[in-house]
Design an enzyme around this catalytic site. Structure first.
Site, PDB file in Angstrom:
ATOM      1  N   GLY A 158       0.838  -1.199   0.000  1.00 23.55           N
ATOM      2  CA  GLY A 158       0.000   0.000   0.000  1.00 23.55           C
ATOM      3  C   GLY A 158       0.860   1.231   0.000  1.00 23.55           C
ATOM      4  O   GLY A 158       2.090   1.174   0.146  1.00 23.55           O
ATOM      5  N   PHE A 202       2.698   9.839   2.553  1.00 21.00           N
ATOM      6  CA  PHE A 202       4.137   9.912   2.800  1.00 21.00           C
ATOM      7  C   PHE A 202       4.835   8.598   2.551  1.00 21.00           C
ATOM      8  O   PHE A 202       5.916   8.554   1.996  1.00 21.00           O
ATOM      9  CB  PHE A 202       4.407  10.288   4.270  1.00 21.00           C
ATOM     10  CG  PHE A 202       3.980  11.667   4.617  1.00 21.00           C
ATOM     11  CD1 PHE A 202       4.016  12.685   3.678  1.00 21.00           C
ATOM     12  CD2 PHE A 202       3.553  11.958   5.910  1.00 21.00           C
ATOM     13  CE1 PHE A 202       3.637  13.964   4.019  1.00 21.00           C
ATOM     14  CE2 PHE A 202       3.175  13.231   6.250  1.00 21.00           C
ATOM     15  CZ  PHE A 202       3.210  14.247   5.307  1.00 21.00           C
ATOM     16  N   GLY A 203       4.220   7.534   3.010  1.00 13.30           N
ATOM     17  CA  GLY A 203       4.931   6.270   3.063  1.00 13.30           C
ATOM     18  C   GLY A 203       4.524   5.295   1.983  1.00 13.30           C
ATOM     19  O   GLY A 203       3.531   5.474   1.283  1.00 13.30           O
ATOM     20  N   GLN A 204       5.360   4.284   1.862  1.00 12.15           N
ATOM     21  CA  GLN A 204       5.032   3.163   0.992  1.00 12.15           C
ATOM     22  C   GLN A 204       5.270   1.922   1.821  1.00 12.15           C
ATOM     23  O   GLN A 204       6.253   1.855   2.558  1.00 12.15           O
ATOM     24  CB  GLN A 204       5.978   3.110  -0.187  1.00 12.15           C
ATOM     25  CG  GLN A 204       6.097   4.385  -0.944  1.00 12.15           C
ATOM     26  CD  GLN A 204       6.902   4.126  -2.199  1.00 12.15           C
ATOM     27  OE1 GLN A 204       6.535   3.287  -3.014  1.00 12.15           O
ATOM     28  NE2 GLN A 204       8.008   4.820  -2.330  1.00 12.15           N
ATOM     29  N   ASP A 236      -6.111  10.563  12.006  1.00  5.97           N
ATOM     30  CA  ASP A 236      -6.432  10.236  10.601  1.00  5.97           C
ATOM     31  C   ASP A 236      -7.230   8.923  10.546  1.00  5.97           C
ATOM     32  O   ASP A 236      -6.840   7.970   9.870  1.00  5.97           O
ATOM     33  CB  ASP A 236      -5.137  10.126   9.789  1.00  5.97           C
ATOM     34  CG  ASP A 236      -5.394  10.251   8.285  1.00  5.97           C
ATOM     35  OD1 ASP A 236      -6.479  10.714   7.884  1.00  5.97           O
ATOM     36  OD2 ASP A 236      -4.490   9.869   7.513  1.00  5.97           O
TER      37      ASP A 236
END
Ligand code: ATP
Length: 571
Positions: free
Chosen positions: A38, A42-44, A161
């Site tokens: 996913g 910001f992240g992977q 979030d």
């Protein structure tokens, strides 16, 4: 995760971010980077397959498959060093509903976290299930998610979030496949400082953090995050999963955040929740009314879903152990009885009295020189307390299909009787007792859907005091009288039994003089008596069945029931 409407709104250029092929950080084993799981703002996140082990590997961190979260150094969230999320995981990792982080460190251009490998997120689950989830699934998600937020909040953090993409299930085919987790702590903030105090309120209308679709109205308006915001976002998440959409989807352009916020504020709760089962709307109603620093009543929110969570654990699509633990320490009690020290007197109680037996019990009491002093009702059956120490000289009573039968009360007022006890059933019938010799000189009552605090305050200013309280279903009936019995009066009202409040008031010289309970609230009027009796001691008892044996023990100590009420309170 930043200013995005939902995961369907993301677009990425995969070629921009080429993550390492192998990872080894913070003393971890070596992992081969495999499939992408996913991607967020910001992240992977990738699967990591362990290709080596290290000495003294802690249990749990020896998994063959892990999730690797990559964040580019010098990206928006990492300007001052490792992502803030790392700090939050230091506090929360592995606690109820939060994935465990085993290692973290930097490698090449990335900050990398090695965490438990989990299963699909709720967004993917929703998409694969014809874009709606069953009521039963939504109810389980609701209660378990509330317990997870309770855990995160108890450690001083707001998640910031809450949305379907951030709720993950355990890995399929494992014992955890029905377990719910809340990941992505990248936008978490503290609502409590190091001294345990609530952070201060501020508003910066230009500072939006979160995901537009699920953000609370307060978040849109740039108000400092607090626990209520996570709960409001959870309510939108649940409604989205059930309905498949939210009324503010579809806005585009620079002004999107503003337009969504405007629509959120303008849509009625009925409109937002249309076609959702009632508990979801009730939950939203509770959480949008929370004050900035108010303690959310998580147990109460969980119990809203009681009726729609499957009672058979095997039939539940999501494990709700966390929610059940949340309630476990919460003993449900039904009867609240109040005892006053008195000079010896004759007291008698009847409980589980059906309508047909009311007259005979009361007549017998009258024949034995007793008057009714307290009343309550549970499950449409009456509890009647009679004693010889009331000071009344005459008494009448009326049972009626209405909660407070005005005509009869007016007629008896004319004859100088005053209401001295009242009770209502779940279905709205009432039993009203009026007496002579009460020391009241004028009386007024109010029946309302919520506790009529404003009316009470107004009457206090006019010299009235609460002298009886009753409930029927969720309706309250408050009787206030002009009298010289008390010099001051206060009300303690709570979803729970307000133990702390009552103890404080006792220390200040107040005594409970009326009590009432509804399925979700209890109310106590506490007064300072004008005439100080020698022994003013008072005790309360909360029991799940009528306290018949306890009452007898109290009588032996010359303590007599002065008020009693029934309500499904939680303590
Ligand atoms: N431990 C995990 N196991 C399996 N999948 C995961 C794990 N952590 C994250 N994912 C997947 O990767 C996605 C993105 O992860 P995460 O939300 O942590 O990244 P992010 O960049 O901070 O995202 P966002 O922009 O949504 O805040 C998740 O929605 C989930 O599908």
């Amino acid at each position: 995760m930043f200013d995005s409407e939902g995961s369907d709104a993301f677009e990425y250029d995969d070629c921009m971010d080429i993550v390492p092929k192998e990872v080894q950080v913070g003393g971890s084993p070596l992992y081969k980077v495999a499939k992408k799981l996913g991607k967020g703002g910001f992240g992977q996140v990738y699967v990591g397959c362990r290709v080596s082990s290290v000495a003294n590997m802690k249990k749990g961190s020896d998994a063959v498959e892990v999730a690797l979260k990559f964040e580019r150094k010098y990206s928006k969230g990492c300007i001052n060093g490792p992502p803030f999320e790392w700090q939050v995981y230091n506090k929360l990792s592995g606690s109820h509903g939060v994935p465990r982080v085993h290692y973290k460190g930097s490698q090449g251009d990335y900050y990398i976290m090695v965490m438990d490998m989990l299963g699909p997120n709720l967004w993917d689950t929703w998409k694969n299930k014809s874009q709606t989830v069953s009521t039963s699934m939504a109810a389980c998600i609701a209660v378990e998610a509330i317990s997870i937020l309770k855990n995160i909040h108890s450690k001083g953090y707001v998640h910031g979030d809450v949305k379907p993409e951030n709720f993950l299930l355990g890995p399929p085919g494992t014992p955890d496949e029905k377990k719910l987790f809340l990941a992505d702590l990248g936008l978490a903030t503290k609502w409590q400082d190091s001294r345990g105090l609530h952070v201060g309120y501020d508003q910066r209308p230009d500072a939006f953090r979160g995901t537009v679709r699920y953000a609370s109205v307060h978040a849109h308006l740039g108000r400092t995050s607090s626990r209520r915001d996570d709960l409001e976002s959870l309510a939108y998440t649940l409604i989205f999963l059930i309905r498949g959409s939210l009324p503010w989807q579809g806005f585009q352009g620079d002004n999107k955040g503003f337009l969504v916020c405007k629509k959120k504020m303008a849509t009625s709760l009925d409109g937002i929740c249309s076609s959702c089962p009632k508990p979801f709307q009730e939950f939203l109603e509770h959480v949008v009314n929370l004050k900035f620093d108010e303690d959310p009543n998580y147990a109460k929110y969980i119990s809203l879903f009681d009726k729609i969570v499957d009672s058979n654990p095997d039939a539940r699509p999501i494990n709700i152990d966390g929610a059940q633990k949340c309630l476990a320490g919460q003993k449900r009690v039904q009867w609240i009885s109040v005892y006053d020290a008195r000079r010896p007197l004759k007291q008698r109680y009847h409980y589980n009295v059906a309508d047909v037996r009311v007259d005979s019990h009361i007549e017998k009491g009258y024949n034995d020189g007793m008057f009714i002093t307290s009343l309550a009702s549970s499950d449409n059956l009456w509890a009647i307390i009679m004693d010889s120490g009331s000071g009344f000289s005459a008494q009448v009573y009326s049972r009626s299909p209405y909660f407070f039968n005005k005509d009869w009360i007016m007629e008896m007022w004319e004859k100088n009787y005053y209401i001295s006890a009242a009770a209502g059933t779940r279905t709205g019938q009432s039993l009203i007792v009026m007496s002579k010799g009460t020391q009241y000189s004028q009386q007024s009552y109010k029946v309302s859907d919520s506790f009529p605090y404003k009316w009470i305050s107004k009457k206090w200013r006019e010299g009235f005091y609460i002298t009886s309280m009753a409930t029927a279903g969720s309706k309250s009936g408050i009787v206030m009288s002009r009298c010289s019995l008390y010099s001051r009066q206060v009300v303690e009202l709570d979803f729970l039994y307000p133990s702390e409040g009552i103890h404080k008031r006792w220390e200040e010289g107040y005594r409970i003089t009326a009590a009432a309970g509804t399925p979700d609230q209890s109310a106590f009027a506490l007064s300072i008596p004008r005439k100080i009796r020698r022994d003013q001691s008072q005790e309360t008892l909360r029991t799940s069945t009528f306290p018949s044996t306890h009452v007898k023990e109290k009588w032996d100590k010359n303590m007599y029931i002065s008020s009693i009420c029934y309500g499904r309170t939680v303590s």
